[in-house]
Enzyme design. Structure first.
Site, PDB file in Angstrom:
ATOM      1  N   SER A 261       0.864  -1.191   0.000  1.00  0.00           N
ATOM      2  CA  SER A 261       0.000   0.000   0.000  1.00  0.00           C
ATOM      3  C   SER A 261       0.890   1.227   0.000  1.00  0.00           C
ATOM      4  CB  SER A 261      -0.855   0.036   1.258  1.00  0.00           C
ATOM      5  OG  SER A 261      -0.087   0.507   2.356  1.00  0.00           O
ATOM      6  N   ASP A 262       0.336   2.376  -0.335  1.00  0.00           N
ATOM      7  CA  ASP A 262       1.078   3.606  -0.095  1.00  0.00           C
ATOM      8  C   ASP A 262       0.970   3.919   1.407  1.00  0.00           C
ATOM      9  OD1 ASP A 262       2.581   5.891  -0.302  1.00  0.00           O
ATOM     10  OD2 ASP A 262       1.536   6.655  -2.059  1.00  0.00           O
ATOM     11  N   TRP A 263       1.717   4.920   1.813  1.00  0.00           N
ATOM     12  CA  TRP A 263       1.836   5.253   3.242  1.00  0.00           C
ATOM     13  C   TRP A 263       0.444   5.497   3.846  1.00  0.00           C
ATOM     14  CZ3 TRP A 263       6.548   6.820   6.071  1.00  0.00           C
ATOM     15  CH2 TRP A 263       6.279   7.306   7.350  1.00  0.00           C
ATOM     16  N   ALA A 265      -2.282   4.180   3.424  1.00  0.00           N
ATOM     17  CA  ALA A 265      -3.452   4.144   2.523  1.00  0.00           C
ATOM     18  C   ALA A 265      -4.486   3.106   2.958  1.00  0.00           C
ATOM     19  CB  ALA A 265      -3.023   3.892   1.088  1.00  0.00           C
TER      20      ALA A 265
END
Ligand code: NOJ
Length: 729
Positions: A261-263, A265
């Site tokens: 995932s992105d930070w 997210a």
């Protein structure tokens, strides 16, 4: 470790250990000076710190060795910790920002650049980089356009693929390479209004035809990771989007690596209004197929419970964990957990890396105007003026592991080339207007007006002394990158005032624009004799720029994104649809698709860029006027260097499908070749057109070509040239 041994290891791990392989925590948990690239959540619990499978934002052999030693000694199975870092356009040697790298139209150079970044990062203990960013960007308001290679799907595809190859090499174990991560899946660049993290609303057709293309091509090169994007797509956050991740990414694109995932997210699905709470977010992330939860804490807090309750099947968990273990294995971490962690070896900037960076800077510069052949500079007295004239801050907000002190400023490079009595410099003004908002702060300077009055007075006297003023203007590096959306694409007012005042001196003005996004340059163009876009050029910025200013290298960069007349045109891209009421080319066009107060197209279009020499394109030719799906047609043109200097031409092939079951754009880049020609030299440039190049996402929702008429241009930019026609049977 072989497959069997890995599976045996997995079998032996406790549920908690397994879950923690899917947890990534901030490097700040281990190192006080870690780079924090997201919103901090406070310290994690001890067991998470002891068992989390990966971390990000830290580098350097000495500290990573210490961290790895401690971590492995405490880990029940001594599984190594994986270190990830945003090495976006340079680790120690910082190359031009990706938007500038794209402007080289040279995927081979970009691949070599990625190799260099990987070599330096790997020698600093880094295992994986969060790059390339393959997001298609048609909106200059979105500050992250700087991290992309622009608005065109073909150019982006080639560049992202080249970066994956360069980062990963042939074998991830070889210690000079790092794992690549294609991001941000998907369509992050289409954020509504150009506002970062915002929703995207895209038809399946637009998504597939444009936005997914570059990820798909990069994934063919087998990157170790893909990262989800922050945005929602048609109402579903990408990070919880099962169709996107399980169907398109895994099944259709065949991606077998780790999905991260992105930070935060995963947790942000709560803010999106898609998950009720952290537990629900963890469930939705897992069901969508997100293997690693970067920094949201949802997996570490809830995944075990979800598995115990039988809500997340253990099989699903095992598959995700195995993918992470496989990645560690591919990196050779089980054999050598300390790879790249030799305390005596630190990456250094070498002559060779500087040479590569310098060449890339020169190749990325786009010459937009050169009235009366103002450039290259001659033996005149030159004033280097402006906030970018003598600064080492030539990197971007995504080059935090590179040190400013290694950077060569424009002034330093000029001092190497010219006699001291022939050059002077002055800052002229502050970089920003008073109280300008940047990514992380509001920049306030006490006595801002007084300071600017002094700077301006000094600049005017320096300009009056000179014959030519090289005016170094631009956006501050903290105004592009993440969380830097803007509704103005103009240079800071204080810099425009400087330009106007310098103009009053009557001296020749060469304006250099440093930027991570397309800007409105209409007024700048009028006030300048020559105009060049230098992007955010990195370590060798000064040298590369002087190579071009002095004529050692003729500029050859081409715009990767349309530079608009006005921000009101955004989102703007050359591959528009025709409309039912196309505006006539040379008329006002009442009742047609137009603006009353502006052109439809860009001030400087995609693919545009001048050289110090000139090229003539002969009449383009097609080897046949008809083609069956099993045949090819060759499109050729003769290009001649008609000037008196060596130079590179970027020959571009565009195609239009005139009629289709879905409307096709007015033209689309289909191929390109960069050639270097001596004065007077002639080269025949040919492109092979095959059926695959004519496919699109049809009304039947299939990748197919359709019989009918096509137009072909071989030309110098996305606006030029005369079309030829052929028929696909
Ligand atoms: C947030 C950014 O969106 C992403 O591009 C980056 O890789 C991660 N943070 C990690 O720093």
């Amino acid at each position: 470790m072989d497959k069997k041994a890995l599976e045996a290891l997995l079998k032996d791990m406790s549920l908690e250990e397994k879950v923690m392989q899917l947890v990534q925590i901030s490097g700040a948990e281990y190192e006080a000076d870690a780079e924090i690239t997201g919103v901090e959540r406070g310290q994690v619990k001890d067991n998470v710190k002891r068992l989390a499978g990966s971390t990000l934002g830290i580098w350097g052999s000495k500290s990573l060795r210490r961290i790895q030693e401690q971590y492995m000694s405490e880990h029940p199975h001594h599984i190594p910790l994986m270190f990830m870092l945003d090495v976006i356009h340079g680790h120690k040697t910082v190359l031009p920002c990706p938007l500038g790298q794209g402007a080289t139209f040279d995927p081979d150079a970009v691949r070599k650049g990625a190799e260099l970044q990987a070599r330096e990062a790997a020698a600093d203990g880094v295992h994986a980089t969060f790059s390339p960013m393959a997001d298609l960007c048609r909106d200059a308001r979105w500050g992250r356009i700087m991290e992309s290679t622009g608005e065109d799907k073909l150019l982006n595809s080639r560049m992202a693929a080249a970066m994956v190859e360069g980062y990963q090499g042939k074998d991830l174990k070889d210690n000079a390479h790092v794992a690549a991560c294609v991001k941000h899946f998907a369509a992050y660049g289409a954020a509504e209004g150009g506002r970062d993290y915002n929703n995207t609303e895209l038809s399946e057709h637009t998504l597939r035809e444009y936005y997914l293309r570059a990820y798909g091509e990069a994934i063919k090169k087998k990157p170790a990771m893909v990262m989800t994007s922050f945005n929602s797509i048609n109402g579903i956050p990408a990070t919880g989007n099962r169709i996107l991740m399980r169907k398109i990414l895994r099944e259709e694109f065949g991606f077998q690596g780790v999905l991260i995932s992105d930070w935060a997210a995963v947790g942000e699905m709560i803010n999106h209004g898609y998950a009720e709470d952290q537990r629900d977010a963890a469930l939705k992330g897992m069901l969508a197929g997100v293997d690693i939860d970067m920094c949201s804490g949802c997996y570490s807090a809830h995944l075990e419970g979800l598995v115990n309750a039988g809500i997340v099947p253990i099989k699903m968990l095992n598959e995700a964990v195995l993918r992470v273990l496989n990645m560690k294995n591919d990196l050779g971490l089980f054999e050598d957990p300390f790879r790249g962690l030799d305390a005596d070896v630190t990456p250094v900037i070498t002559e060779e890396s500087r040479r590569l960076a310098r060449e890339m800077v020169a190749a990325s510069i786009v010459l937009l105007e050169n009235k009366g052949k103002t450039l290259p500079l001659g033996k005149e007295k030159i004033a280097f003026v402006g906030p970018y004239a003598d600064t080492k801050k030539l990197q971007s907000s995504w080059a935090f592991s590179g040190d400013d002190e290694n950077t060569v400023s424009v002034w330093e490079a000029a001092s190497e080339v010219y006699e001291a009595e022939n050059i002077k410099s002055a800052a002229g003004c502050t970089m920003l207007d008073q109280d300008a908002v940047t990514a992380r702060e509001i920049r306030h300077i006490d006595n801002w007006q007084d300071i600017n009055n002094c700077l301006l007075a000094e600049a005017i006297s320096v300009a009056e002394w000179a014959d030519t003023v090289v005016l170094c203007l631009g956006e501050d590096m903290a105004q592009s990158g993440e969380a830097t959306s803007k509704v103005s694409l103009r240079l800071p007012a204080v810099q425009m005032q400087l330009l106007h005042e310098i103009k009053k001196t009557g001296k020749k003005i060469v304006t250099l624009v440093f930027t991570g996004r397309p800007l409105e340059l209409m007024e700048v163009r009028e006030l300048s004799d020559a105009l060049m876009v230098c992007w955010l050029p990195g370590t060798e910025g000064g040298h590369g720029i002087l190579d071009v200013l002095t004529g050692k290298v003729s500029p050859s960069g081409r715009l990767t994104a349309s530079f608009p007349y006005t921000v009101g045109q955004e989102p703007l891209h050359y591959d528009m649809y025709p409309t039912g009421r196309p505006k006539p080319e040379n008329g006002p066009g009442p009742y047609t698709s137009r603006y009353l107060d502006c052109e439809n197209g860009a001030l400087y279009p995609f693919g545009y860029g001048l050289s110090y020499t000139s090229f003539s394109y002969g009449d383009a030719r097609l080897s046949a006027q008809t083609m069956s799906p099993y045949e090819t047609i060759t499109a050729s043109v003769t290009v001649k260097n008609t000037g008196d200097r060596k130079g590179s031409a970027t020959v571009q092939l565009y195609i239009r499908d005139i009629t289709g079951s879905r409307v096709r754009p007015i033209r689309e880049l289909a191929d390109f070749k960069k050639i270097s020609l001596e004065p007077g030299a002639v080269e025949e440039v040919s492109f092979v057109i095959n059926e695959e190049m004519l496919r699109f996402w049809t009304a039947e929702e299939k990748w197919e070509s359709e019989p009918g008429k096509f137009q072909v241009w071989i030309c110098d930019n996305s606006r030029d040239g005369k079309p030829l026609e052929f028929q696909l049977s």
